[in-house]
Design an enzyme around this catalytic site. Structure first.
Site, short mmCIF file in Angstrom:
data_model
loop_
_atom_site.label_atom_id
_atom_site.label_comp_id
_atom_site.label_asym_id
_atom_site.label_seq_id
_atom_site.Cartn_x
_atom_site.Cartn_y
_atom_site.Cartn_z
N GLY A 75 0.80 -1.20 0.03
CA GLY A 75 -0.15 -0.10 0.11
C GLY A 75 0.72 1.25 -0.03
O GLY A 75 0.64 2.14 -0.66
N THR A 76 1.98 1.34 0.73
CA THR A 76 2.84 2.38 0.68
C THR A 76 3.22 2.85 -0.44
O THR A 76 3.08 3.92 -1.22
CB THR A 76 3.82 2.39 1.78
OG1 THR A 76 3.24 2.08 3.14
CG2 THR A 76 4.96 3.33 1.73
N SER A 208 -3.30 -2.81 -0.58
CA SER A 208 -2.40 -3.69 -0.03
C SER A 208 -2.64 -5.22 0.14
O SER A 208 -3.63 -5.58 0.47
CB SER A 208 -2.03 -3.11 1.31
OG SER A 208 -0.61 -3.80 1.71
N GLY A 209 -1.72 -6.08 -0.41
CA GLY A 209 -2.20 -7.49 -0.58
C GLY A 209 -2.30 -8.17 1.03
O GLY A 209 -3.26 -8.94 1.03
N HIS A 210 -1.54 -7.57 1.87
CA HIS A 210 -1.56 -8.40 3.46
C HIS A 210 -2.84 -7.77 4.06
O HIS A 210 -2.83 -8.15 5.23
CB HIS A 210 -0.34 -8.18 4.02
CG HIS A 210 -0.04 -6.84 4.61
ND1 HIS A 210 -0.11 -6.45 5.97
CD2 HIS A 210 0.28 -5.79 3.79
CE1 HIS A 210 0.33 -5.34 6.01
NE2 HIS A 210 0.74 -4.77 4.72
N THR A 246 12.24 -6.94 -10.65
CA THR A 246 11.81 -8.27 -11.14
C THR A 246 10.29 -8.37 -10.32
O THR A 246 10.50 -8.11 -9.13
CB THR A 246 12.90 -9.13 -10.65
OG1 THR A 246 14.01 -8.89 -11.64
CG2 THR A 246 12.17 -10.65 -11.13
N CYS A 334 1.92 1.69 11.37
CA CYS A 334 3.10 2.47 10.59
C CYS A 334 3.58 3.54 11.66
O CYS A 334 4.62 4.01 11.62
CB CYS A 334 2.61 3.16 9.67
SG CYS A 334 2.58 2.13 8.11
#
Length: 388
Positions: A75-76, A208-210, A246, A334
């Site tokens: 996300g950041t 964000s994935g997590h 990558t 954060c």
């Protein structure tokens, strides 16, 4: 069985546990598809196919074109790439340098605030939009702030600290009518709200994935086709030239698998979370602990309940609660451990004394009715112990 032999993880707003299917998919890809997707040989082609299949899955979730999906590290990065990328893209347009104003809500995530501070040093005008007691930006406030010089508006869809939901549709419409781009940080929203509907309204959207039961170190930036955008930190070959490095093939595959599971019955999941939150608040309120409720009663994330314990330190309470098997937070991960009152709560008009004692419960659909009562009991016991 002792009290702490059973613990409750109540920090889903910081990170969700990866789904079993996401873990299995990542393991499979690491074992069998470990090639570099930029390589031209067969193993590289197989890895590239995994990435593009994942992109199509995410695009289906967002109801957008696969080319509008950029995979990031979280996300950041998605937030900062949205801001820096549009700034760089605008420099190539005729509107530059006339349009040099950026509007942000006063309760944005630190990643956006820090980026805005850096842009201000480069001569951009950054204006923070005030919020009401619920933490919302009024469309009238935005309408008054928009001008012919505004090129970007960024307003977080759901605040991760208190759960407030912003009127994204109306704010995006006003921005569009003023000729400004609109970005929303959807990190806290994506697990329970209709992101496809949001993508139909905005120009850029961060995930964000997590926070959606996927792996850490993965993220998404939705970038509407035609939006002025350039990678700001030098050339990059990956992600269609919009990001270097990558691709994290196992992580991207795991994220896509998490998204596949998330798309099922998300509305029913939201109803269950709201019912659980109501039970939790009632169980806490009936114990007369003197709590201040920060999370709005209406228009808020159903899986977040944030309260204040006046006269106490939130960081200290987190440690004490953890010793009793309650894993909560004192706000955004954060800014955890800073020992300062939440800027979000101060912007909402809460006194510093209450803001210092902030405790956030955030949970998933796994939380049962029996667990809610036990959580409230342990929470009360902890407060009594620290107040002695």
């Amino acid at each position: 069985m002792s009290e702490t032999s059973v613990f409750y993880y109540l920090d889903y707003a910081a990170t969700t546990p990866p789904s079993d299917s996401a873990i299995q998919r990542m393991t499979q890809v690491m074992e069998s598809y470990w090639g570099n997707p930029s390589s031209q040989h067969g193993r590289g082609a197989l890895a590239r196919k995994i990435v593009e299949e994942a992109r199509e899955e995410v695009a289906g979730w967002l109801s957008c074109r696969p080319s509008e999906v950029i995979f990031t590290s979280g996300g950041t990065e998605s937030n900062q790439l949205a801001l820096w990328g549009t700034v760089s893209g605008m420099r190539a347009r005729e509107a530059y340098p006339r349009r040099r104003q950026i509007l942000l809500s006063a309760v944005e995530h630190h990643s956006v605030i820090a980026c805005a501070a850096a842009l201000r040093q480069q001569g951009y005008e950054v204006q923070f939009l005030p919020v009401d007691r619920q933490g919302r930006v009024s469309p009238d406030v935005l309408a008054q702030a928009l001008s012919e010089y505004t090129f970007l508006v960024s307003v977080q869809w759901v605040n991760s600290e208190v759960g407030t939901v912003q009127p994204i549709k109306e704010l995006a419409r006003l921005s569009r009518e003023a000729g400004a781009l609109f970005h929303t940080d959807a990190v806290a929203a994506a697990s329970v709200f209709d992101v496809a509907a949001a993508c139909s309204e905005v120009d850029l959207l961060s995930i964000s994935g997590h926070k959606v039961y996927g792996p850490q170190g993965t993220g998404i930036l939705f970038l509407r086709r035609g939006t002025p955008f350039r990678f700001p930190f030098g050339p990059g070959r990956q992600e269609r030239g919009r990001r270097p490095g990558t691709e994290n093939v196992p992580g991207i595959a795991g994220l896509a698998e998490a998204v596949r599971g998330l798309r099922k019955e998300y509305q029913l999941r939201g109803v269950h979370l709201e019912q659980t939150r109501r039970r939790l608040w009632s169980a806490l309120e009936i114990r007369k602990l003197g709590l201040v409720r920060f999370t709005p009663q209406q228009e808020s994330h159903p899986g977040i309940l944030t309260v204040g314990v006046p006269g106490e330190n939130g960081d200290g309470l987190v440690v004490a609660l953890s010793q009793r098997g309650l894993q909560v937070s004192s706000g955004s991960a954060c800014r955890s451990g800073e020992g300062q009152p939440s800027p979000v709560l101060l912007a909402m008009g809460f006194p510093e004394d209450a803001a210092m004692g902030m405790i956030r419960f955030s949970f998933g659909q796994e939380l049962s009715s029996h667990a809610v009562e036990d959580i409230a009991k342990r929470f009360a016991a902890t407060l009594h112990a620290v107040r002695v």
